[in-house]
Write a protein that holds these residues in place. Structure first.
Motif, PDB file in Angstrom:
ATOM      1  N   UNK A   8      -0.105  22.894  11.935  1.00 31.28           N
ATOM      2  CA  UNK A   8      -0.683  21.701  12.576  1.00 31.28           C
ATOM      3  C   UNK A   8      -0.863  21.948  14.064  1.00 31.28           C
ATOM      4  N   UNK A   9      -2.066  21.698  14.535  1.00 28.35           N
ATOM      5  CA  UNK A   9      -2.366  21.813  15.955  1.00 28.35           C
ATOM      6  C   UNK A   9      -2.904  20.465  16.423  1.00 28.35           C
ATOM      7  N   UNK A  10      -2.088  19.702  17.153  1.00 23.25           N
ATOM      8  CA  UNK A  10      -2.532  18.364  17.554  1.00 23.25           C
ATOM      9  C   UNK A  10      -3.648  18.412  18.586  1.00 23.25           C
ATOM     10  N   UNK A  11      -4.477  17.401  18.542  1.00 27.51           N
ATOM     11  CA  UNK A  11      -5.471  17.207  19.590  1.00 27.51           C
ATOM     12  C   UNK A  11      -5.314  15.777  20.072  1.00 27.51           C
ATOM     13  N   UNK A  12      -5.409  15.589  21.350  1.00 25.73           N
ATOM     14  CA  UNK A  12      -5.217  14.273  21.928  1.00 25.73           C
ATOM     15  C   UNK A  12      -6.550  13.780  22.464  1.00 25.73           C
ATOM     16  N   UNK A  13      -6.975  12.634  21.991  1.00 21.73           N
ATOM     17  CA  UNK A  13      -8.255  12.051  22.369  1.00 21.73           C
ATOM     18  C   UNK A  13      -8.004  10.796  23.187  1.00 21.73           C
ATOM     19  N   UNK A  14      -8.838  10.572  24.178  1.00 21.52           N
ATOM     20  CA  UNK A  14      -8.699   9.394  25.030  1.00 21.52           C
ATOM     21  C   UNK A  14      -9.976   8.580  24.941  1.00 21.52           C
ATOM     22  N   UNK A  16     -12.339   5.299  22.842  1.00 17.47           N
ATOM     23  CA  UNK A  16     -13.064   5.081  21.590  1.00 17.47           C
ATOM     24  C   UNK A  16     -14.204   6.078  21.419  1.00 17.47           C
ATOM     25  N   UNK A  17     -14.925   6.374  22.480  1.00 19.68           N
ATOM     26  CA  UNK A  17     -16.053   7.300  22.362  1.00 19.68           C
ATOM     27  C   UNK A  17     -15.602   8.684  21.920  1.00 19.68           C
ATOM     28  N   UNK A  18     -14.487   9.167  22.454  1.00 19.39           N
ATOM     29  CA  UNK A  18     -13.973  10.481  22.063  1.00 19.39           C
ATOM     30  C   UNK A  18     -13.526  10.475  20.607  1.00 19.39           C
ATOM     31  N   UNK A  19     -12.893   9.395  20.178  1.00 16.40           N
ATOM     32  CA  UNK A  19     -12.452   9.284  18.782  1.00 16.40           C
ATOM     33  C   UNK A  19     -13.665   9.215  17.859  1.00 16.40           C
ATOM     34  N   UNK A  20     -14.665   8.418  18.252  1.00 24.89           N
ATOM     35  CA  UNK A  20     -15.883   8.297  17.441  1.00 24.89           C
ATOM     36  C   UNK A  20     -16.594   9.643  17.309  1.00 24.89           C
ATOM     37  N   UNK A  21     -16.667  10.386  18.401  1.00 27.21           N
ATOM     38  CA  UNK A  21     -17.339  11.681  18.366  1.00 27.21           C
ATOM     39  C   UNK A  21     -16.583  12.663  17.463  1.00 27.21           C
TER      40      UNK A  21
END
Length: 52
Positions: A8-14, A16-21
């Motif tokens: 597992x390699x986590x990625x951190x998104x900040x 809504x736009x980053x999550x949507x993309x």
């Protein structure tokens, strides 16, 4: 960051736009489906729940 899950390699998104993309098409495919499980995250160090 090692989270104790092999491979597992986590990625951190900040934001809504980053999550949507990153996940928009997969999340959209879930619309109308029944929720059968979920996960919660709690920090073992201080017992706080992850607020996001």
């Amino acid at each position: 960051m090692n989270m104790g899950i092999s491979g597992f390699e986590p990625s951190f998104l900040i934001g809504v736009d980053a999550i949507r993309q990153a996940h928009g098409s997969r999340l959209a495919a879930l619309a109308g489906r029944r929720l059968t499980g979920f996960a919660l995250v709690r920090f073992a160090e201080d017992g706080d729940w992850f607020a996001d």
